[in-house]
Design an enzyme around this catalytic site. Structure first.
Site, PDB file in Angstrom:
ATOM      1  N   HIS A 153       0.843  -1.196   0.000  1.00  0.00           N
ATOM      2  CA  HIS A 153       0.000   0.000   0.000  1.00  0.00           C
ATOM      3  C   HIS A 153       0.878   1.246   0.000  1.00  0.00           C
ATOM      4  O   HIS A 153       2.069   1.168   0.298  1.00  0.00           O
ATOM      5  CB  HIS A 153      -0.911   0.040   1.238  1.00  0.00           C
ATOM      6  CG  HIS A 153      -2.086  -0.885   1.134  1.00  0.00           C
ATOM      7  ND1 HIS A 153      -2.019  -2.203   1.492  1.00  0.00           N
ATOM      8  CD2 HIS A 153      -3.356  -0.670   0.703  1.00  0.00           C
ATOM      9  CE1 HIS A 153      -3.203  -2.776   1.287  1.00  0.00           C
ATOM     10  NE2 HIS A 153      -4.027  -1.868   0.811  1.00  0.00           N
ATOM     11  N   LYS A 201      -0.586   4.937   4.459  1.00  0.00           N
ATOM     12  CA  LYS A 201      -1.557   4.043   5.110  1.00  0.00           C
ATOM     13  C   LYS A 201      -1.171   3.866   6.578  1.00  0.00           C
ATOM     14  O   LYS A 201      -0.025   3.592   6.900  1.00  0.00           O
ATOM     15  CB  LYS A 201      -1.611   2.679   4.392  1.00  0.00           C
ATOM     16  CG  LYS A 201      -2.656   1.749   5.001  1.00  0.00           C
ATOM     17  CD  LYS A 201      -2.973   0.575   4.115  1.00  0.00           C
ATOM     18  CE  LYS A 201      -3.908  -0.420   4.781  1.00  0.00           C
ATOM     19  NZ  LYS A 201      -5.226   0.139   5.097  1.00  0.00           N
TER      20      LYS A 201
HETATM   21  N1  LIG Z   1     -12.895  -0.862   3.282  1.00  0.00           N
HETATM   22  C1  LIG Z   1     -12.366  -0.422   2.144  1.00  0.00           C
HETATM   23  O1  LIG Z   1     -12.773  -0.805   1.030  1.00  0.00           O
HETATM   24  C2  LIG Z   1     -11.252   0.596   2.223  1.00  0.00           C
HETATM   25  C3  LIG Z   1     -10.658   1.111   1.065  1.00  0.00           C
HETATM   26  C4  LIG Z   1      -9.707   2.148   1.210  1.00  0.00           C
HETATM   27  C5  LIG Z   1      -9.361   2.609   2.481  1.00  0.00           C
HETATM   28  N2  LIG Z   1      -9.945   2.040   3.571  1.00  0.00           N
HETATM   29  C6  LIG Z   1      -9.702   2.530   4.932  1.00  0.00           C
HETATM   30  O2  LIG Z   1     -10.387   3.773   5.044  1.00  0.00           O
HETATM   31  C7  LIG Z   1      -9.677   4.647   5.925  1.00  0.00           C
HETATM   32  C8  LIG Z   1      -9.350   5.953   5.184  1.00  0.00           C
HETATM   33  O3  LIG Z   1      -8.457   5.684   4.136  1.00  0.00           O
HETATM   34  P1  LIG Z   1      -7.931   6.828   3.164  1.00  0.00           P
HETATM   35  O4  LIG Z   1      -6.892   6.190   2.329  1.00  0.00           O
HETATM   36  O5  LIG Z   1      -9.068   7.537   2.527  1.00  0.00           O
HETATM   37  O6  LIG Z   1      -7.213   7.785   4.244  1.00  0.00           O
HETATM   38  P2  LIG Z   1      -6.881   9.358   4.198  1.00  0.00           P
HETATM   39  O7  LIG Z   1      -6.627   9.800   2.797  1.00  0.00           O
HETATM   40  O8  LIG Z   1      -5.862   9.582   5.237  1.00  0.00           O
HETATM   41  O9  LIG Z   1      -8.256  10.010   4.650  1.00  0.00           O
HETATM   42  C9  LIG Z   1      -8.735   9.963   5.958  1.00  0.00           C
HETATM   43  C10 LIG Z   1      -9.582  11.207   6.170  1.00  0.00           C
HETATM   44  O10 LIG Z   1     -10.243  11.111   7.408  1.00  0.00           O
HETATM   45  C11 LIG Z   1     -10.352  12.416   7.916  1.00  0.00           C
HETATM   46  N3  LIG Z   1     -10.604  12.358   9.354  1.00  0.00           N
HETATM   47  C12 LIG Z   1      -9.755  12.037  10.367  1.00  0.00           C
HETATM   48  N4  LIG Z   1     -10.394  12.115  11.546  1.00  0.00           N
HETATM   49  C13 LIG Z   1     -11.674  12.497  11.263  1.00  0.00           C
HETATM   50  C14 LIG Z   1     -12.825  12.750  12.051  1.00  0.00           C
HETATM   51  N5  LIG Z   1     -12.810  12.624  13.385  1.00  0.00           N
HETATM   52  N6  LIG Z   1     -13.975  13.121  11.426  1.00  0.00           N
HETATM   53  C15 LIG Z   1     -14.033  13.249  10.088  1.00  0.00           C
HETATM   54  N7  LIG Z   1     -12.963  13.034   9.287  1.00  0.00           N
HETATM   55  C16 LIG Z   1     -11.814  12.661   9.872  1.00  0.00           C
HETATM   56  C17 LIG Z   1      -9.037  13.054   7.582  1.00  0.00           C
HETATM   57  O11 LIG Z   1      -9.201  14.439   7.577  1.00  0.00           O
HETATM   58  P3  LIG Z   1      -7.917  15.451   7.621  1.00  0.00           P
HETATM   59  O12 LIG Z   1      -7.290  15.294   6.268  1.00  0.00           O
HETATM   60  O13 LIG Z   1      -8.598  16.747   7.816  1.00  0.00           O
HETATM   61  O14 LIG Z   1      -7.083  14.976   8.763  1.00  0.00           O
HETATM   62  C18 LIG Z   1      -8.783  12.485   6.184  1.00  0.00           C
HETATM   63  O15 LIG Z   1      -9.305  13.350   5.178  1.00  0.00           O
HETATM   64  C19 LIG Z   1      -8.453   3.846   6.390  1.00  0.00           C
HETATM   65  O16 LIG Z   1      -8.781   3.193   7.597  1.00  0.00           O
HETATM   66  C20 LIG Z   1      -8.264   2.803   5.287  1.00  0.00           C
HETATM   67  O17 LIG Z   1      -7.625   1.628   5.733  1.00  0.00           O
HETATM   68  C21 LIG Z   1     -10.867   1.041   3.460  1.00  0.00           C
END
Ligand SMILES: NC(=O)c1ccc[n+]([C@@H]2O[C@H](COP(=O)([O-])OP(=O)(O)OC[C@H]3O[C@@H](n4cnc5c(N)ncnc54)[C@H](OP(=O)(O)O)[C@@H]3O)[C@@H](O)[C@H]2O)c1
Length: 228
Positions: free
Chosen positions: A135, A139
């Site tokens: 990844h 991540k």
């Molecule tokens: N299940 C699936 O199919 C799948 C697929 C992809 C990813 N994921 C998971 O999804 C999660 C996010 O992944 P990502 O790659 O999108 O990460 P990312 O780009 O880091 O995005 C996470 C976002 O969450 C926001 N955030 C943090 N705390 C928050 C809160 N209390 N309230 C609202 N927003 C908040 C952050 O905002 P700021 O930028 O303002 O800090 C950031 O924009 C991870 O756990 C990943 O493992 C799952």
């Protein structure tokens, strides 16, 4: 539906795009707008039909508690909280809401789980197994939730419920690559799923939110994706 997307990061932003394409009314919030759970108070959630969460492990449990207690349906893509799964299941049952989660919401990966389950029979025929996952560098959790799910289904297929080792790599912009290698003295089997973009996760999550409408209960996407 009125959909609240929590997280405006790499995946949450694509979820909001796809939910809008599918004609839902979408409101997205990031960490700033949701400081101290501001977006998840009962009065803020009043008009919301479903909350879709792609945020981070440190805040996901608080999000789940707030949304479920407010009686809202939830789709949780965020990973890294599965040690609390029993607690979350009982919370959902107690509040009679609908909840679906997945370490991976892409249909392709869920098909890959079926292929992996079938190939893991090799563990009963003197093959050893290994899981590799790659990844992007930002991540936050390792190993990935998807790799842990693959490990779980291989454990079930192995004769003595042995754990197959997971090796994690964090490099560049890799969206998500999972490989299984099954090896015997005679040959090797390679299985691989390589996500080209985040669209597959986002589409699955939005379609899961649509599927939840009018339902109650605690679901894992791997058990319901065929019904979408
Ligand atoms: N299940 C699936 O199919 C799948 C697929 C992809 C990813 N994921 C998971 O999804 C999660 C996010 O992944 P990502 O790659 O999108 O990460 P990312 O780009 O880091 O995005 C996470 C976002 O969450 C926001 N955030 C943090 N705390 C928050 C809160 N209390 N309230 C609202 N927003 C908040 C952050 O905002 P700021 O930028 O303002 O800090 C950031 O924009 C991870 O756990 C990943 O493992 C799952």
């Amino acid at each position: 539906m009125n959909v609240l997307v929590l997280g405006r990061g790499k995946t949450g932003s694509v979820v909001a795009e796809i939910a809008t394409e599918r004609r839902h009314h979408v409101h997205s919030v990031g960490a700033k707008e949701n400081a101290e759970g501001a977006a998840l108070r009962v009065e803020s959630l009043h008009r919301v039909d479903c909350v879709i969460d792609f945020t981070a492990p440190h805040c996901i449990l608080a999000h789940i508690q707030a949304c479920v207690k407010a009686g809202k349906n939830m789709v949780v893509g965020t990973t890294g909280w599965y040690e609390d799964i029993d607690h979350v299941r009982s919370l959902v049952e107690q509040h009679k809401t609908a909840f679906v989660y997945a370490p991976n919401f892409s249909i392709g990966v869920n098909l890959f789980f079926d292929v992996a389950r079938s190939a893991a029979t090799a563990l009963r025929h003197e093959y050893s197994g290994q899981i590799f996952e790659r990844h992007h560098v930002s991540k936050k959790d390792a190993p990935s939730g998807t790799a842990i799910a693959l490990q779980g289904l291989m454990r079930e297929a192995s004769p003595h419920h042995e754990e197959v080792e997971i090796t994690s790599f964090r490099e560049g912009e890799v969206v998500g690559l999972h490989e299984i290698v099954l090896e015997s003295a005679a040959d090797r089997i390679y299985l691989c799923h390589d996500a080209k973009s985040r669209r597959g996760f986002a589409e699955g999550a939005v379609r899961a939110a649509e599927w939840l409408a009018g339902k109650k209960g605690f679901y894992e996407f791997k058990d319901v994706w065929r019904e979408l």
